[in-house]
Design a protein around this motif. Structure first.
Motif, PDB file in Angstrom:
ATOM      1  N   GLU A 105      25.918  36.046 -12.402  1.00  0.00           N
ATOM      2  CA  GLU A 105      26.806  35.928 -13.564  1.00  0.00           C
ATOM      3  C   GLU A 105      28.216  35.535 -13.128  1.00  0.00           C
ATOM      4  O   GLU A 105      28.895  34.753 -13.797  1.00  0.00           O
ATOM      5  N   ALA A 106      28.662  36.056 -12.003  1.00  0.00           N
ATOM      6  CA  ALA A 106      29.991  35.703 -11.478  1.00  0.00           C
ATOM      7  C   ALA A 106      30.016  34.218 -11.097  1.00  0.00           C
ATOM      8  O   ALA A 106      30.981  33.510 -11.388  1.00  0.00           O
ATOM      9  N   PHE A 107      28.931  33.738 -10.473  1.00  0.00           N
ATOM     10  CA  PHE A 107      28.872  32.326 -10.079  1.00  0.00           C
ATOM     11  C   PHE A 107      28.795  31.398 -11.295  1.00  0.00           C
ATOM     12  O   PHE A 107      29.374  30.306 -11.281  1.00  0.00           O
ATOM     13  N   LEU A 108      28.118  31.845 -12.340  1.00  0.00           N
ATOM     14  CA  LEU A 108      28.030  31.060 -13.576  1.00  0.00           C
ATOM     15  C   LEU A 108      29.419  30.896 -14.181  1.00  0.00           C
ATOM     16  O   LEU A 108      29.767  29.818 -14.690  1.00  0.00           O
ATOM     17  N   GLU A 109      30.200  31.930 -14.129  1.00  0.00           N
ATOM     18  CA  GLU A 109      31.567  31.904 -14.657  1.00  0.00           C
ATOM     19  C   GLU A 109      32.400  30.856 -13.916  1.00  0.00           C
ATOM     20  O   GLU A 109      33.184  30.129 -14.512  1.00  0.00           O
ATOM     21  N   LEU A 110      32.217  30.788 -12.602  1.00  0.00           N
ATOM     22  CA  LEU A 110      32.922  29.797 -11.789  1.00  0.00           C
ATOM     23  C   LEU A 110      32.429  28.390 -12.132  1.00  0.00           C
ATOM     24  O   LEU A 110      33.221  27.479 -12.387  1.00  0.00           O
ATOM     25  N   LYS A 111      31.139  28.223 -12.152  1.00  0.00           N
ATOM     26  CA  LYS A 111      30.508  26.932 -12.432  1.00  0.00           C
ATOM     27  C   LYS A 111      30.973  26.400 -13.790  1.00  0.00           C
ATOM     28  O   LYS A 111      31.263  25.220 -13.940  1.00  0.00           O
TER      29      LYS A 111
END
Ligand code: GLN
Length: 242
Positions: free
Chosen positions: A163-169
Motif C-alpha cells: 500500500e505504501a508503494f502504491l501511494e508512491l507509484k
C-alpha cells in the motif's frame, strides 16, 4: 490369564504413547506477509520466504508443527504478549524500544533502511532531501521511525508495504522508506520506481518472544546457532537472496 491381561495393558500403553507422540504441539508464528523475500504470499496464497523457511527449520528442531499467522506488523508485539503467537518472525529489527516489551533471539540478518522514489525523481538522494516531503511507510516499523525524524515531512502510514508503494507509484507520496532487501524486491515488480539513497541505518533482525517464555528463547537460540553452524543458513540465504 494374568499374563494375557499384562500384555494387553502393555499393548494399550504402547498404542497410547505412540499416538500421543504423533500429535506434535504447534508453534504459532506471527508474521506480516507483504515483506518479500522474508515473508510474502505466492499465487496459491501460501506464506513463503526466508523467514518462513527459518521458522520451519526451527519447528523441526523443536519437534513442533509450525502454524503461520499473518497479521499487521504493528500488532505482532501485542500478539506475543497476549500469547496469541509464540514467536514473531517478520524481518523485525531488534530495537531498545521493542526490547522493553519482548525478548529477542540472537540476530539472524543485518539490514538497513533506504529511500525509494519514482524514476523521474532526481533531487532526493539522502534523508535531508526529504524535508517537507510526503513519505509513505509501513505502520510501526523502523522505516516509520526514520520518517518521523525528518522535519516537516508529512508521513502516511499503511498496514501493508504494498500500500505504501502504491501511494508512491500513484504520486500521492514522494518517497517510501523501507528495508533495503525488501525495496529491491518491490522495484523488480513495480515499474517506474527506484532506490534513491544509500542504506542509512544499521539494523539487525531478531525473532521476538514473550518475555515470560525464556525456555523457548533458549531453544530458539540453540536452533539458530545450529542453523548457522550447519550451513543451513547459507543454503537458505543463497536460495532467497541470489
Ligand atoms: N525491519 C523493520 C522493522 O522492524 C520492518 C519490518 C517489517 O515491515 N516487516 O520495523
Amino acid at each position: 490369564m494374568r499374563k494375557f491381561t499384562f500384555f494387553t495393558v502393555l499393548l494399550l500403553v504402547c498404542v497410547l504413547v505412540i499416538s500421543g507422540c504423533g500429535k506434535k504441539e504447534t508453534l504459532k508464528i506471527g508474521t506480516e506477509a507483504t515483506f518479500p523475500p522474508f515473508e510474502f504470499t505466492n499465487d496459491k496464497n501460501e506464506v513463503i520466504g526466508f523467514d518462513i523457511d527459518i521458522a520451519k527449520v526451527i519447528g523441526e528442531k523443536l519437534n513442533k508443527e509450525v502454524e503461520i499467522i499473518n497479521m499487521d506488523f504493528s500488532g505482532l508485539v501485542g500478539a506475543l504478549n497476549a500469547n496469541q503467537i509464540d514467536l514473531a518472525i517478520a524481518g523485525m529489527t531488534i530495537t531498545p524500544e521493542r526490547k522493553k516489551n519482548v525478548n529477542f533471539s540472537i540476530p539472524y540478518y543485518d539490514a538497513s533502511q533506504v529511500i525509494v522514489v519514482r524514476d523521474d525523481e532526481t533531487i532526493i538522494t539522502t534523508r535531508n532531501d526529504l524535508l517537507g516531503k510526503i513519505i509513505a511507510v509501513q505502520m510501526g516499523t523502523t522505516g516509520a521511525d526514520a520518517a518521523a525524524e525528518i522535519s516537516n515531512a508529512q508521513i502516511k502510514q499503511f498496514g501493508k508495504v504494498n500500500e505504501a508503494f502504491l501511494e508512491l507509484k500513484n504520486k500521492r507520496a514522494d518517497a517510501v522508506i523501507i528495508d533495503a532487501p525488501v525495496a529491491k524486491e518491490y522495484i523488480k515488480n513495480i515499474s517506474g520506481i527506484k532506490i534513491a539513497s544509500k542504506p542509512f541505518t544499521e539494523e539487525q533482525y531478531g525473532i521476538a518472544i514473550n518475555k515470560k517464555n525464556t525456555e523457548l528463547l533458549e531453544k530458539v537460540n540453540e536452533a539458530l546457532n545450529e542453523i548457522f553452524n550447519s550451513g543451513k543458513y547459507q543454503e537458505l540465504y543463497d536460495s532467497w537472496f541470489k
